[in-house]
Each structure stands twice: as structure tokens, then as C-alpha cells.
Design a protein around this motif. Structure first.
Motif, PDB file in Angstrom:
ATOM      1  N   HIS A   7      -2.746  11.827  -7.377  1.00 50.10           N
ATOM      2  CA  HIS A   7      -3.635  12.345  -6.327  1.00 50.10           C
ATOM      3  C   HIS A   7      -3.552  13.868  -6.246  1.00 50.10           C
ATOM      4  CE1 HIS A   7      -5.209  13.325  -2.358  1.00 50.10           C
ATOM      5  NE2 HIS A   7      -5.925  12.225  -2.455  1.00 50.10           N
ATOM      6  N   ALA A  39       0.808   4.115  -2.678  1.00 52.87           N
ATOM      7  CA  ALA A  39       0.581   5.533  -2.348  1.00 52.87           C
ATOM      8  C   ALA A  39       1.660   6.398  -3.006  1.00 52.87           C
ATOM      9  CB  ALA A  39       0.575   5.729  -0.836  1.00 52.87           C
ATOM     10  N   TRP A  57     -10.638   1.709   6.439  1.00 57.30           N
ATOM     11  CA  TRP A  57      -9.426   1.862   5.637  1.00 57.30           C
ATOM     12  C   TRP A  57      -8.372   0.854   6.098  1.00 57.30           C
ATOM     13  CZ3 TRP A  57      -7.838   3.258   1.154  1.00 57.30           C
ATOM     14  CH2 TRP A  57      -6.496   3.553   0.905  1.00 57.30           C
ATOM     15  N   ILE A  63     -11.735   9.421 -13.326  1.00 55.79           N
ATOM     16  CA  ILE A  63     -12.520  10.335 -12.494  1.00 55.79           C
ATOM     17  C   ILE A  63     -12.334  11.774 -12.984  1.00 55.79           C
ATOM     18  CG2 ILE A  63     -12.801  11.277 -10.154  1.00 55.79           C
ATOM     19  CD1 ILE A  63     -11.855   8.354  -9.261  1.00 55.79           C
ATOM     20  N   PHE A  70      -7.757   7.267 -11.487  1.00 54.02           N
ATOM     21  CA  PHE A  70      -7.694   8.711 -11.225  1.00 54.02           C
ATOM     22  C   PHE A  70      -8.022   9.486 -12.509  1.00 54.02           C
ATOM     23  CE2 PHE A  70      -5.049   7.981  -7.294  1.00 54.02           C
ATOM     24  CZ  PHE A  70      -5.813   8.761  -6.436  1.00 54.02           C
ATOM     25  N   TYR A 126     -18.464  16.969  -8.888  1.00 53.22           N
ATOM     26  CA  TYR A 126     -17.642  15.921  -8.256  1.00 53.22           C
ATOM     27  C   TYR A 126     -18.497  14.690  -7.947  1.00 53.22           C
ATOM     28  CZ  TYR A 126     -14.687  13.424  -4.928  1.00 53.22           C
ATOM     29  OH  TYR A 126     -13.981  12.445  -4.277  1.00 53.22           O
ATOM     30  N   GLY A 153     -10.263  11.299   1.634  1.00 56.24           N
ATOM     31  CA  GLY A 153     -10.435  12.694   1.212  1.00 56.24           C
ATOM     32  C   GLY A 153     -11.817  13.192   1.599  1.00 56.24           C
ATOM     33  N   TYR A 174      -8.540   0.485  -4.959  1.00 56.74           N
ATOM     34  CA  TYR A 174      -7.735   1.295  -4.034  1.00 56.74           C
ATOM     35  C   TYR A 174      -8.112   2.779  -4.156  1.00 56.74           C
ATOM     36  CZ  TYR A 174      -3.534   3.923  -2.650  1.00 56.74           C
ATOM     37  OH  TYR A 174      -2.673   4.842  -2.113  1.00 56.74           O
ATOM     38  N   VAL A 175      -8.243   3.244  -5.377  1.00 52.88           N
ATOM     39  CA  VAL A 175      -8.559   4.662  -5.595  1.00 52.88           C
ATOM     40  C   VAL A 175      -9.967   4.987  -5.075  1.00 52.88           C
ATOM     41  CG1 VAL A 175      -8.962   6.411  -7.390  1.00 52.88           C
ATOM     42  CG2 VAL A 175      -6.953   4.931  -7.509  1.00 52.88           C
ATOM     43  N   GLU A 227      -6.642  16.513  -6.939  1.00 57.03           N
ATOM     44  CA  GLU A 227      -7.024  17.509  -5.916  1.00 57.03           C
ATOM     45  C   GLU A 227      -7.023  18.911  -6.525  1.00 57.03           C
ATOM     46  OE1 GLU A 227      -5.797  18.104  -1.777  1.00 57.03           O
ATOM     47  OE2 GLU A 227      -4.862  16.129  -1.945  1.00 57.03           O
ATOM     48  N   ARG A 246       0.836  -1.214   0.000  1.00 56.85           N
ATOM     49  CA  ARG A 246       0.000   0.000   0.000  1.00 56.85           C
ATOM     50  C   ARG A 246       0.864   1.254   0.000  1.00 56.85           C
ATOM     51  NH1 ARG A 246      -1.006   3.154   4.701  1.00 56.85           N
ATOM     52  NH2 ARG A 246      -2.023   5.063   4.011  1.00 56.85           N
ATOM     53  N   VAL A 283     -12.084  14.904   4.918  1.00 55.83           N
ATOM     54  CA  VAL A 283     -11.543  16.271   4.901  1.00 55.83           C
ATOM     55  C   VAL A 283     -12.554  17.205   4.226  1.00 55.83           C
ATOM     56  CG1 VAL A 283      -9.639  17.706   4.030  1.00 55.83           C
ATOM     57  CG2 VAL A 283      -9.198  15.337   4.720  1.00 55.83           C
ATOM     58  N   LEU A 284     -13.075  16.727   3.094  1.00 56.94           N
ATOM     59  CA  LEU A 284     -14.003  17.561   2.330  1.00 56.94           C
ATOM     60  C   LEU A 284     -15.314  17.783   3.079  1.00 56.94           C
ATOM     61  CD1 LEU A 284     -13.407  16.129  -1.256  1.00 56.94           C
ATOM     62  CD2 LEU A 284     -12.636  18.336  -0.360  1.00 56.94           C
ATOM     63  N   GLY A 310      -9.937   4.868  -1.321  1.00 55.66           N
ATOM     64  CA  GLY A 310      -9.177   6.004  -0.776  1.00 55.66           C
ATOM     65  C   GLY A 310      -9.960   7.298  -0.800  1.00 55.66           C
ATOM     66  N   ALA A 311     -10.915   7.390  -1.718  1.00 54.51           N
ATOM     67  CA  ALA A 311     -11.716   8.620  -1.798  1.00 54.51           C
ATOM     68  C   ALA A 311     -12.469   8.871  -0.487  1.00 54.51           C
ATOM     69  CB  ALA A 311     -12.692   8.543  -2.969  1.00 54.51           C
TER      70      ALA A 311
HETATM   71  C1  HEM Z   1     -10.030  17.697  -3.096  1.00 55.73           C
HETATM   72  C2  HEM Z   1     -10.157  16.429  -2.991  1.00 55.73           C
HETATM   73  C3  HEM Z   1      -9.364  15.546  -2.078  1.00 55.73           C
HETATM   74  C4  HEM Z   1      -8.757  15.782  -0.878  1.00 55.73           C
HETATM   75  C5  HEM Z   1      -8.733  17.076  -0.082  1.00 55.73           C
HETATM   76  C6  HEM Z   1      -8.124  14.561  -0.464  1.00 55.73           C
HETATM   77  C7  HEM Z   1      -7.441  14.378   0.706  1.00 55.73           C
HETATM   78  C8  HEM Z   1      -6.854  13.206   1.109  1.00 55.73           C
HETATM   79  C9  HEM Z   1      -6.163  13.010   2.364  1.00 55.73           C
HETATM   80  C10 HEM Z   1      -6.019  14.072   3.450  1.00 55.73           C
HETATM   81  C11 HEM Z   1      -5.700  11.744   2.388  1.00 55.73           C
HETATM   82  C12 HEM Z   1      -4.858  11.087   3.470  1.00 55.73           C
HETATM   83  C13 HEM Z   1      -5.719  10.621   4.603  1.00 55.73           C
HETATM   84  C14 HEM Z   1      -4.922   9.911   5.667  1.00 55.73           C
HETATM   85  O1  HEM Z   1      -3.780   9.479   5.427  1.00 55.73           O
HETATM   86  O2  HEM Z   1      -5.474   9.779   6.756  1.00 55.73           O
HETATM   87  C15 HEM Z   1      -6.106  11.118   1.145  1.00 55.73           C
HETATM   88  C16 HEM Z   1      -5.801   9.838   0.803  1.00 55.73           C
HETATM   89  C17 HEM Z   1      -6.237   9.246  -0.354  1.00 55.73           C
HETATM   90  N1  HEM Z   1      -7.069   9.798  -1.290  1.00 55.73           N
HETATM   91 FE1  HEM Z   1      -7.637  11.703  -1.391  1.00 55.73          FE
HETATM   92  N2  HEM Z   1      -8.356  13.611  -1.403  1.00 55.73           N
HETATM   93  C18 HEM Z   1      -9.108  14.172  -2.386  1.00 55.73           C
HETATM   94  C19 HEM Z   1      -9.606  13.571  -3.502  1.00 55.73           C
HETATM   95  C20 HEM Z   1      -9.430  12.245  -3.777  1.00 55.73           C
HETATM   96  C21 HEM Z   1     -10.065  11.572  -4.887  1.00 55.73           C
HETATM   97  C22 HEM Z   1     -11.031  12.205  -5.871  1.00 55.73           C
HETATM   98  C23 HEM Z   1      -9.638  10.293  -4.843  1.00 55.73           C
HETATM   99  C24 HEM Z   1     -10.019   9.160  -5.712  1.00 55.73           C
HETATM  100  C25 HEM Z   1     -11.209   9.002  -6.209  1.00 55.73           C
HETATM  101  C26 HEM Z   1      -8.727  10.158  -3.727  1.00 55.73           C
HETATM  102  C27 HEM Z   1      -8.056   9.015  -3.387  1.00 55.73           C
HETATM  103  C28 HEM Z   1      -7.246   8.868  -2.292  1.00 55.73           C
HETATM  104  C29 HEM Z   1      -6.484   7.674  -1.988  1.00 55.73           C
HETATM  105  C30 HEM Z   1      -6.397   6.406  -2.821  1.00 55.73           C
HETATM  106  C31 HEM Z   1      -5.862   7.909  -0.758  1.00 55.73           C
HETATM  107  C32 HEM Z   1      -4.987   6.924   0.014  1.00 55.73           C
HETATM  108  C33 HEM Z   1      -3.502   7.215  -0.128  1.00 55.73           C
HETATM  109  C34 HEM Z   1      -2.718   6.264   0.781  1.00 55.73           C
HETATM  110  O3  HEM Z   1      -2.625   5.077   0.457  1.00 55.73           O
HETATM  111  O4  HEM Z   1      -2.253   6.732   1.801  1.00 55.73           O
HETATM  112  N3  HEM Z   1      -8.631  11.371  -3.096  1.00 55.73           N
HETATM  113  N4  HEM Z   1      -6.804  12.038   0.405  1.00 55.73           N
END
Ligand code: HEM
Length: 201
Positions: free
Chosen positions: A17, A10, A145, A176, A173, A38, A111, A103-104, A21, A6, A114-115, A107-108
Motif C-alpha cells: 500500500h 492489512a 467497508w 494496478i 496492488f 490513476y 483512499g 480486498y484491494v 501511494e 482483515r 482522502v483523495l 479498500g481503494a
Molecule cells: C494516494 C493514494 C492513496 C491514499 C492516500 C490512500 C489512503 C488510505 C487510507 C487513509 C486508508 C485507511 C482508511 C481508514 O482506515 O479509515 C487506506 C486503506 C486502504 N487502502 Fe488506500 N490509499 C491510496 C491508494 C490506494 C489504492 C490505489 C488502493 C488499491 C487499489 C488502496 C487500497 C487500500 C486498502 C485495501 C485499504 C484497507 C487497509 C485496511 O485493511 O485497513 N489504497 N488507504
């Protein structure tokens, strides 16, 4: 110490990613139409993929029957009286690449947390009022998760499969982002906002 799968995934998808964003630009003064775009883009991609994941025996241990996002998205779109979109992207046949997609999508939910904090005050979103997808698993997000990551790390992938998985994630990604652009363009043309409503709840 070897990096777990993982963490490698990442790193491999960090740039993708960051790019999405940036493209979504869901910070600062966010117009409601942008948030809805979105939701529609996620709905488009999730719709074409989720049921296959749920039914796929190869995915049984990843627990996708309990990770459905389509009902959340449809609830939100109904709240706004907006139709769902259909994506042109077809998810890969290859198992490793499909794991990358999973995974993607999973993972959403990170995010989303936060959103949700950021956007809920703008339009009084709650899980019942347009914020169901962003709210996601709520307090259970970290736990969901963690169990997903455990299942991911337990996959006995070869180096080639790991690469295929990262490529699949990058493709998801992109799918999307493309659906988002199409949705924004449709919104500007007034398509899909009033005339293609989802059925009643
Ligand atoms: C503005 C939009 C977004 C924001 C602010 C955001 C923010 C974040 C944050 C803060 C994390 C880390 C969370 C943590 O480690 O606790 C994260 C992880 C992740 N996000 Fe986003 N995200 C956004 C959009 C997206 C979208 C649209 C996707 C996919 C559809 C996505 C896929 C992922 C994935 C796969 C991870 C995991 C990464 C890992 O393995 O650590 N994100 N996102």
C-alpha cells in the motif's frame, strides 16, 4: 488475542500500500494527467475483474453486485473525454487469491475519500464531474467497508488460504501499479487521450 483476518491482511499488504501511494504520488502539485492515469489504471484492472466477482456465487455474501466501481470510473473517464485501458493482468482462479483482489479494490474506496478531499478543489470535481470514483459510496463508505470486513472475517480460511489471499492482494496492488505505469507512458505518447474515446453517456 488472535488478530482478525482483515487486520492480518492489512499488515501483510502495508508495504504494498505504501508503495502504491508513493508511486501514484497524488499529493501536492498533481497534474490532471496523473489523476486521469490513476482513473485509467483502476478502470483497466476493475474491468477485467468486477463482472466475474458480481456473477461469482462464491462471492455472493460479499455483496459485489452493490459494489461496482466500473460505472463510476467510466463516468469519470467520459467526463474527461478519455478512453479506458485494458489491463494485461488476469485475476487469479483460486478463490482465496481472488478475495485478496477484492480486498484491494474495495479498500481503494477508503483512499478515495482522502483523495476526493485533496483533489476535488483542484479541478472542481464532483461525483457528476470527474470525481465519481473517488467520491465512491460517499457518506456510506465506513458502513460499506464495515460490512465488507465482516464478510471477510467470516471466511473460514485455512492458513494456506490466508497466505494465498495475501499473495492475491499483493498481486492486485502490482497489477494496478503496472496499469498506472502503462497509462502514464501512454499519456506521454499521446495515446488514449483523444483518439480512443468512450461512447457517449
Ligand atoms: C494516494 C493514494 C492513496 C491514499 C492516500 C490512500 C489512503 C488510505 C487510507 C487513509 C486508508 C485507511 C482508511 C481508514 O482506515 O479509515 C487506506 C486503506 C486502504 N487502502 Fe488506500 N490509499 C491510496 C491508494 C490506494 C489504492 C490505489 C488502493 C488499491 C487499489 C488502496 C487500497 C487500500 C486498502 C485495501 C485499504 C484497507 C487497509 C485496511 O485493511 O485497513 N489504497 N488507504
Amino acid at each position: 488475542m488472535p488478530t482478525d483476518f482483515r487486520t492480518a491482511l492489512a499488515s501483510a499488504t502495508r508495504a504494498a500500500h505504501e508503495e502504491i501511494e508513493r508511486e501514484l504520488a497524488l499529493d501536492g502539485e498533481v497534474p490532471l494527467a496523473r489523476y486521469i492515469a490513476y482513473l485509467r489504471s483502476m478502470h483497466a484492472v476493475v474491468s477485467g475483474f468486477e463482472q466475474a466477482l458480481v456473477e461469482d456465487r462464491d462471492f455472493a455474501h460479499l455483496g459485489f453486485h452493490a459494489r461496482r466501481k466500473r460505472p463510476w470510473l467510466e463516468r469519470d473517464l467520459r467526463h474527461f473525454g478519455v478512453a479506458g485501458d485494458v489491463s494485461n493482468a488476469s485475476p487469479p482462479v483460486d478463490f482465496a487469491a481472488r478475495v485478496g483482489w477484492a480486498y484491494v479494490l474495495e479498500g481503494a474506496t477508503l483512499g478515495g475519500r482522502v483523495l476526493y478531499k485533496r483533489l476535488a478543489p483542484l479541478w472542481s470535481l464532483t461525483p457528476e464531474h470527474g470525481g465519481s470514483f473517488l467520491f465512491g459510496y460517499g457518506e456510506r463508505t465506513a458502513e460499506m467497508w464495515r460490512s465488507f470486513v465482516e464478510a471477510l472475517n467470516a471466511l473460514d480460511f485455512t492458513a494456506a488460504q490466508k497466505e494465498a489471499c495475501a499473495a492475491g492482494a499483493a498481486q492486485a496492488f502490482r497489477a494496478i501499479a503496472e496499469a498506472f505505469r502503462a497509462s502514464i507512458a501512454g499519456a506521454h505518447l499521446g495515446i488514449g487521450m483523444q483518439d480512443r474515446r468512450l461512447g457517449a453517456a
